[in-house]
Design a protein around this motif. Structure first.
Motif, PDB file in Angstrom:
ATOM      1  N   ASP A  87      39.551  25.471  16.799  1.00  0.00           N
ATOM      2  CA  ASP A  87      41.012  25.472  16.847  1.00  0.00           C
ATOM      3  C   ASP A  87      41.511  26.084  15.537  1.00  0.00           C
ATOM      4  OD1 ASP A  87      43.798  24.530  16.534  1.00  0.00           O
ATOM      5  OD2 ASP A  87      43.377  23.351  18.320  1.00  0.00           O
ATOM      6  N   HIS A  88      42.353  27.094  15.645  1.00  0.00           N
ATOM      7  CA  HIS A  88      42.867  27.791  14.469  1.00  0.00           C
ATOM      8  C   HIS A  88      43.506  26.811  13.466  1.00  0.00           C
ATOM      9  CE1 HIS A  88      44.592  31.181  12.285  1.00  0.00           C
ATOM     10  NE2 HIS A  88      45.746  30.563  12.288  1.00  0.00           N
ATOM     11  N   LEU A  89      44.214  25.808  13.997  1.00  0.00           N
ATOM     12  CA  LEU A  89      44.883  24.840  13.109  1.00  0.00           C
ATOM     13  C   LEU A  89      43.852  24.026  12.336  1.00  0.00           C
ATOM     14  CD1 LEU A  89      47.836  23.589  15.334  1.00  0.00           C
ATOM     15  CD2 LEU A  89      47.681  25.606  13.870  1.00  0.00           C
ATOM     16  N   GLY A  91      41.063  25.167  11.320  1.00  0.00           N
ATOM     17  CA  GLY A  91      40.664  26.063  10.235  1.00  0.00           C
ATOM     18  C   GLY A  91      41.598  25.916   9.038  1.00  0.00           C
ATOM     19  N   HIS A  92      42.915  25.946   9.299  1.00  0.00           N
ATOM     20  CA  HIS A  92      43.886  25.795   8.206  1.00  0.00           C
ATOM     21  C   HIS A  92      43.765  24.415   7.545  1.00  0.00           C
ATOM     22  CE1 HIS A  92      46.146  29.487   8.294  1.00  0.00           C
ATOM     23  NE2 HIS A  92      46.497  29.361   9.565  1.00  0.00           N
ATOM     24  N   LEU A  93      43.568  23.360   8.365  1.00  0.00           N
ATOM     25  CA  LEU A  93      43.511  21.998   7.819  1.00  0.00           C
ATOM     26  C   LEU A  93      42.297  21.789   6.915  1.00  0.00           C
ATOM     27  CD1 LEU A  93      44.562  19.849  10.938  1.00  0.00           C
ATOM     28  CD2 LEU A  93      45.856  20.163   8.825  1.00  0.00           C
ATOM     29  N   ALA A 117      51.721  24.842   7.162  1.00  0.00           N
ATOM     30  CA  ALA A 117      52.921  25.656   7.402  1.00  0.00           C
ATOM     31  C   ALA A 117      52.500  27.110   7.524  1.00  0.00           C
ATOM     32  CB  ALA A 117      53.919  25.472   6.257  1.00  0.00           C
ATOM     33  N   SER A 118      52.631  27.651   8.742  1.00  0.00           N
ATOM     34  CA  SER A 118      52.226  29.046   8.959  1.00  0.00           C
ATOM     35  C   SER A 118      53.324  29.776   9.718  1.00  0.00           C
ATOM     36  CB  SER A 118      50.901  29.081   9.724  1.00  0.00           C
ATOM     37  OG  SER A 118      51.106  28.711  11.064  1.00  0.00           O
ATOM     38  N   GLY A 119      52.972  30.922  10.288  1.00  0.00           N
ATOM     39  CA  GLY A 119      53.965  31.696  11.022  1.00  0.00           C
ATOM     40  C   GLY A 119      54.236  31.131  12.410  1.00  0.00           C
ATOM     41  N   THR A 285      46.473  31.981   3.790  1.00  0.00           N
ATOM     42  CA  THR A 285      46.803  32.935   4.858  1.00  0.00           C
ATOM     43  C   THR A 285      45.565  33.113   5.747  1.00  0.00           C
ATOM     44  OG1 THR A 285      46.275  34.686   3.288  1.00  0.00           O
ATOM     45  CG2 THR A 285      48.580  34.172   3.567  1.00  0.00           C
ATOM     46  N   ASP A 286      45.811  33.639   6.963  1.00  0.00           N
ATOM     47  CA  ASP A 286      44.746  33.726   7.954  1.00  0.00           C
ATOM     48  C   ASP A 286      43.494  34.406   7.413  1.00  0.00           C
ATOM     49  OD1 ASP A 286      46.159  32.376   9.797  1.00  0.00           O
ATOM     50  OD2 ASP A 286      46.642  34.100  11.062  1.00  0.00           O
ATOM     51  N   ASN A 287      42.367  33.759   7.642  1.00  0.00           N
ATOM     52  CA  ASN A 287      41.084  34.306   7.209  1.00  0.00           C
ATOM     53  C   ASN A 287      39.989  33.727   8.088  1.00  0.00           C
ATOM     54  OD1 ASN A 287      39.615  31.913   5.567  1.00  0.00           O
ATOM     55  ND2 ASN A 287      41.837  31.775   5.294  1.00  0.00           N
TER      56      ASN A 287
END
Ligand code: KG4
Ligand code: ZN
Length: 328
Positions: A87-89, A91-93, A117-119, A285-287
């Motif tokens: 899940d992309h989220l 990844g951010h977490l 907080a993303s786009g 940022t996305d990576n």
């Protein structure tokens, strides 16, 4: 982290002032192979050395996700490696755990509270373990994401796309006190947020602006907008951490690259005796490195997916904030 190769699509979408889904998919298709090859070569590893193939399969634009999912299936099948959907989220977490070798923040201590907080998403989570069923949404935006508001404000001011980095830069030269903007959903009791109203406030300001004197100045609008948005985000995430009695506040997502947000959360957290963990901008940022990390966690826990893994627009994290207007 051995390597992190990011192919930016900014040039593809900039002429349109936002992401064009069909162009995004086609650009992914052209670049997915070269990016994977570059990541392996910079890391100095062969496919044989790899433990598995992680891929974002949700949430997002299905056409774009599909390219990654099919490429990952092909690579994993050909190399005889496990396929791990992420899940992309997630990844951010978990991006704050990435060890890049320089500029690394301290390793977060579980449980922690994270502002993501993303786009496309803006929410505050309590993370008890790096698994979807151990992550609770404490509050989220009822409408636009914070990054979306940065992008829309930049577009209104004719500053180009993506808006976040430009607004961040211009705000540093502006004077927030020159422009009056009401803070978006500042209520202290609620961790829910809203960012569509402030965008409308800016649109009205711009429409009323005097073209001769160019008032209000774009830098002042940026400063006032950024102060209003980062002020609410910072207060809410620190309030959430205090309420949940955790020790660590973690930031993630593209908007976490914002310098004022990083400063404000740092100050407020210190006042509350909390530790704030701010990943370097490249981890915000996305990576793909953060997706590899989240995939490695799943693999370590004995999990992986079958060849029937599908791309879907919805997150696997449970949502509690209802979208839309109205009293709660
Ligand atoms: O996480 P991300 O790279 O992609 C998504 O998953 O959406 O976030 C992109 C968002 C964009 O809206 C961009 O304008 C915003 O993050 N952003 C920023 C900054 N850098 C990127 N917003 C505010 N300040 C920044 N420095
Ligand atoms: Zn993202």
């Amino acid at each position: 982290m051995l390597s992190d190769v990011v192919h930016s699509q900014v040039d593809v979408h900039a002429p349109y002032g936002g992401v064009v889904p069909e162009l995004a998919s086609r650009d992914h298709l052209r670049n997915v192979g070269p990016v994977v090859r570059a990541a392996l070569s910079r890391a100095g590893v062969a496919m044989d050395d790899v433990g598995g193939v992680a891929v974002t399969n949700r949430p997002g634009l299905v056409g774009a996700l599909l390219v990654g999912v099919q490429a990952a299936k092909g690579i994993a099948w050909a190399a005889g490696k496990p396929l791990v959907g992420v899940d992309h989220l997630m990844g951010h977490l978990l991006a704050a755990f990435l060890r890049r070798g320089e500029g690394d923040p301290p390793v977060p201590r579980l449980p922690f509270v994270c502002l993501l907080a993303s786009g496309g998403h803006t929410a505050i989570y309590r993370v008890d373990a790096p698994r979807a069923d151990a992550i609770a949404e404490l509050g989220a935006t009822r409408d636009d994401a914070a990054g979306e508001a940065f992008d829309k404000v930049a577009k209104l001011l004719g500053l180009g796309y993506p808006g976040g980095p430009v607004v961040d830069r211009l705000a540093a030269q502006g004077d927030a006190s020159q422009v009056k903007l009401a803070a978006p959903m500042p209520g202290r009791a609620s961790l829910e947020m809203s960012f569509s109203g402030i965008k409308t406030q800016v649109a009205m300001l711009v429409a009323r602006g005097d073209p001769a004197t160019r008032m209000p100045a774009a830098a002042d609008v940026c400063a006032a907008f950024q102060a209003a948005v980062t002020g609410v985000l910072a207060r809410k995430v620190v309030a959430a951490a205090a309420r949940e009695k955790v020790e660590d506040v973690v930031l993630g997502g593209g908007v976490a690259a914002n310098r004022e947000l990083r400063r404000r959360v740092g100050e407020l957290a210190a006042e509350h005796g909390l530790r704030v963990i701010v990943p370097p901008p490249a981890s915000c940022t996305d990576n793909a490195a953060m997706i590899a990390y989240a995939g490695a966690v799943r693999l370590r826990d004995g999990e992986h997916d079958g060849w029937d893994l599908v791309a879907t627009s919805k997150t696997s994290l449970r949502r509690t904030t209802r979208k839309g207007r109205g009293k709660r």
